[in-house]
Design a protein around this motif. Structure first.
Motif, mmCIF file in Angstrom:
data_model
loop_
_atom_site.group_PDB
_atom_site.id
_atom_site.type_symbol
_atom_site.label_atom_id
_atom_site.label_comp_id
_atom_site.label_asym_id
_atom_site.label_seq_id
_atom_site.Cartn_x
_atom_site.Cartn_y
_atom_site.Cartn_z
ATOM 1 N N THR A 57 7.791 120.965 0.575
ATOM 2 C CA THR A 57 6.480 120.635 -0.005
ATOM 3 C C THR A 57 6.589 119.319 -0.781
ATOM 4 O O THR A 57 7.666 118.740 -0.875
ATOM 5 C CB THR A 57 5.989 121.732 -0.980
ATOM 6 O OG1 THR A 57 6.951 121.849 -2.016
ATOM 7 C CG2 THR A 57 5.821 123.066 -0.288
ATOM 8 N N ARG A 58 5.475 118.904 -1.357
ATOM 9 C CA ARG A 58 5.406 117.683 -2.164
ATOM 10 C C ARG A 58 5.830 116.458 -1.340
ATOM 11 O O ARG A 58 6.846 115.825 -1.615
ATOM 12 C CB ARG A 58 6.274 117.803 -3.423
ATOM 13 C CG ARG A 58 5.789 118.889 -4.365
ATOM 14 C CD ARG A 58 6.656 118.989 -5.598
ATOM 15 N NE ARG A 58 6.023 119.807 -6.611
ATOM 16 C CZ ARG A 58 6.060 121.141 -6.639
ATOM 17 N NH1 ARG A 58 6.710 121.799 -5.708
ATOM 18 N NH2 ARG A 58 5.448 121.794 -7.582
ATOM 19 N N THR B 236 10.967 113.648 8.182
ATOM 20 C CA THR B 236 11.636 112.572 7.436
ATOM 21 C C THR B 236 12.195 113.112 6.128
ATOM 22 O O THR B 236 13.365 112.865 5.792
ATOM 23 C CB THR B 236 10.657 111.413 7.152
ATOM 24 O OG1 THR B 236 10.153 110.922 8.388
ATOM 25 C CG2 THR B 236 11.354 110.289 6.390
ATOM 26 N N LYS B 237 11.375 113.889 5.410
ATOM 27 C CA LYS B 237 11.887 114.446 4.154
ATOM 28 C C LYS B 237 13.132 115.288 4.429
ATOM 29 O O LYS B 237 14.150 115.153 3.742
ATOM 30 C CB LYS B 237 10.816 115.290 3.445
ATOM 31 C CG LYS B 237 11.356 115.850 2.138
ATOM 32 C CD LYS B 237 10.324 116.548 1.281
ATOM 33 C CE LYS B 237 10.999 116.977 -0.031
ATOM 34 N NZ LYS B 237 10.139 117.729 -0.924
ATOM 35 N N VAL B 238 13.059 116.137 5.431
ATOM 36 C CA VAL B 238 14.187 117.021 5.760
ATOM 37 C C VAL B 238 15.418 116.198 6.145
ATOM 38 O O VAL B 238 16.542 116.497 5.730
ATOM 39 C CB VAL B 238 13.781 118.000 6.892
ATOM 40 C CG1 VAL B 238 14.985 118.762 7.420
ATOM 41 C CG2 VAL B 238 12.714 118.960 6.388
ATOM 42 N N ALA B 239 15.206 115.130 6.910
ATOM 43 C CA ALA B 239 16.339 114.314 7.384
ATOM 44 C C ALA B 239 17.076 113.628 6.232
ATOM 45 O O ALA B 239 18.236 113.236 6.384
ATOM 46 C CB ALA B 239 15.845 113.274 8.388
ATOM 47 N N GLN C 45 25.224 123.415 -0.539
ATOM 48 C CA GLN C 45 24.917 124.119 -1.786
ATOM 49 C C GLN C 45 23.433 124.457 -1.657
ATOM 50 O O GLN C 45 22.582 123.561 -1.791
ATOM 51 C CB GLN C 45 25.144 123.189 -2.966
ATOM 52 C CG GLN C 45 26.484 122.495 -2.908
ATOM 53 C CD GLN C 45 27.284 122.686 -4.174
ATOM 54 O OE1 GLN C 45 26.759 123.115 -5.186
ATOM 55 N NE2 GLN C 45 28.554 122.366 -4.120
ATOM 56 N N LEU C 46 23.149 125.710 -1.383
ATOM 57 C CA LEU C 46 21.772 126.086 -1.032
ATOM 58 C C LEU C 46 20.755 125.743 -2.111
ATOM 59 O O LEU C 46 19.652 125.292 -1.815
ATOM 60 C CB LEU C 46 21.703 127.576 -0.712
ATOM 61 C CG LEU C 46 22.057 127.981 0.728
ATOM 62 C CD1 LEU C 46 21.836 129.470 0.916
ATOM 63 C CD2 LEU C 46 21.262 127.195 1.759
ATOM 64 N N PHE D 204 15.733 120.287 -3.280
ATOM 65 C CA PHE D 204 15.238 119.001 -2.773
ATOM 66 C C PHE D 204 13.983 119.234 -1.922
ATOM 67 O O PHE D 204 12.981 118.538 -2.084
ATOM 68 C CB PHE D 204 16.324 118.302 -1.935
ATOM 69 C CG PHE D 204 15.857 117.014 -1.313
ATOM 70 C CD1 PHE D 204 15.942 115.815 -2.014
ATOM 71 C CD2 PHE D 204 15.322 116.998 -0.028
ATOM 72 C CE1 PHE D 204 15.494 114.620 -1.436
ATOM 73 C CE2 PHE D 204 14.871 115.813 0.552
ATOM 74 C CZ PHE D 204 14.967 114.626 -0.160
ATOM 75 N N LEU D 205 14.035 120.219 -1.026
ATOM 76 C CA LEU D 205 12.898 120.450 -0.111
ATOM 77 C C LEU D 205 11.642 120.863 -0.863
ATOM 78 O O LEU D 205 10.538 120.437 -0.535
ATOM 79 C CB LEU D 205 13.248 121.528 0.918
ATOM 80 C CG LEU D 205 14.387 121.187 1.874
ATOM 81 C CD1 LEU D 205 14.663 122.372 2.790
ATOM 82 C CD2 LEU D 205 14.045 119.955 2.711
#
Ligand code: AMP
Length: 251
Positions: free
Chosen positions: A146-147, A178-181, A235-236, A242-243
């Motif tokens: 999100t965000r 892109t955010k995930v990458a 590190q989950l 971050f996500l």
């Protein structure tokens, strides 16, 4: 000083809220300046009410201000398209590409099997890129990035570069991919939509970009979702933090 941005996210279900057993219909998130907030909310309500997965009777829209000083600005992933003639060919290509991105054969097989057998996943499954086991404990909620959203200049530039792709669906998916990458510990992503009308999916990673594959499932199929493949030293808390929390604007 940059303009202040607002995170807006929507989720919709049929048969009550997701947490009370409602069937997931649609979701979405974006990041917009204040003057576009009302239009964005309207677009999301429209999306929830006009979806081929069903007739939503629960729609939630959440709006939060994000301090612009905390925004991470990223360039969109490069985009390419693999035109294939069948689901079999599409999945074969997805397997080759994911192997090339560093995902093991076992993890790819598990990811494809999971998406094929899932029709009600709201977020993504986090999976080891080595052993192929699921690492999060979120069940059908999954983990939602999100965000995140486009800056107006970024979107204008990108849609001029890829006019044939400039639909809201692809634009939203590019933001997410892109955010995930750029997340720590990510190796690659696999996605096909749970929308029975939409059969194009993608694989992506930071180095090789966003690769659309024109057939990853048959029309009429409600299966779909996202797999985030991560390295074994993940590190989950950091990855999911971050996500979910870091605000990302594509420029
Ligand atoms: P869509 O691309 O909107 O058709 O979504 C397809 C699937 O991707 C959904 O069913 C979810 O499993 C997953 N998904 C959608 N949005 C997100 C998100 N923001 N973060 C993680 N996974 C998502």
């Amino acid at each position: 000083m940059y303009e202040e941005m607002y995170s807006i996210r929507m989720r919709a279900a049929e048969g009550g809220p997701h947490e009370h057993g409602g069937f997931h219909i649609s979701g979405g998130e974006t990041l917009v300046p204040k003057d576009l907030l009302e239009a964005a909310a309207k677009t999301f309500v429209h999306k929830a009410l006009n979806h081929s997965r069903g007739d939503a009777d629960f729609i939630q829209v959440i709006i939060e201000k994000v301090s612009s000083d905390h925004l991470v600005r990223l360039p969109p992933l490069s985009v390419s398209t693999e035109a294939v003639n069948s689901v079999e060919e599409g999945r074969h290509r997805a397997i080759e590409l994911l192997q090339n991105f560093g995902v093991s054969e076992m993890a790819i097989a598990n990811g494809i099997e999971r998406l094929q057998n899932t029709t009600d996943l709201r977020g993504a499954v986090i999976m080891s890129a080595v052993g192929g086991e699921r690492l999060d404990d979120r069940g059908s909620r999954g983990v939602r990035a999100t965000r995140m959203g486009w800056s107006q200049e970024g979107y204008t530039r990108w849609s001029a570069l890829y006019p044939e792709l400039a639909s809201p669906r692809v634009a939203e998916a590019i933001v997410l991919a892109t955010k995930v990458a750029y997340a720590p510990f990510i190796v690659a992503e696999l996605c096909w939509s749970d929308d029975p009308e939409y059969v194009t999916g993608y694989v992506s990673c930071r180095e090789k970009g966003y690769v659309r594959i024109t057939h990853l499932k048959e029309k009429g199929d409600f299966s779909g979702g996202r797999i985030f493949y991560v390295s074994d030293d993940v590190q989950l808390d950091q990855f999911i933090g971050f996500l979910e929390q870091t605000a990302v604007l594509l420029v």
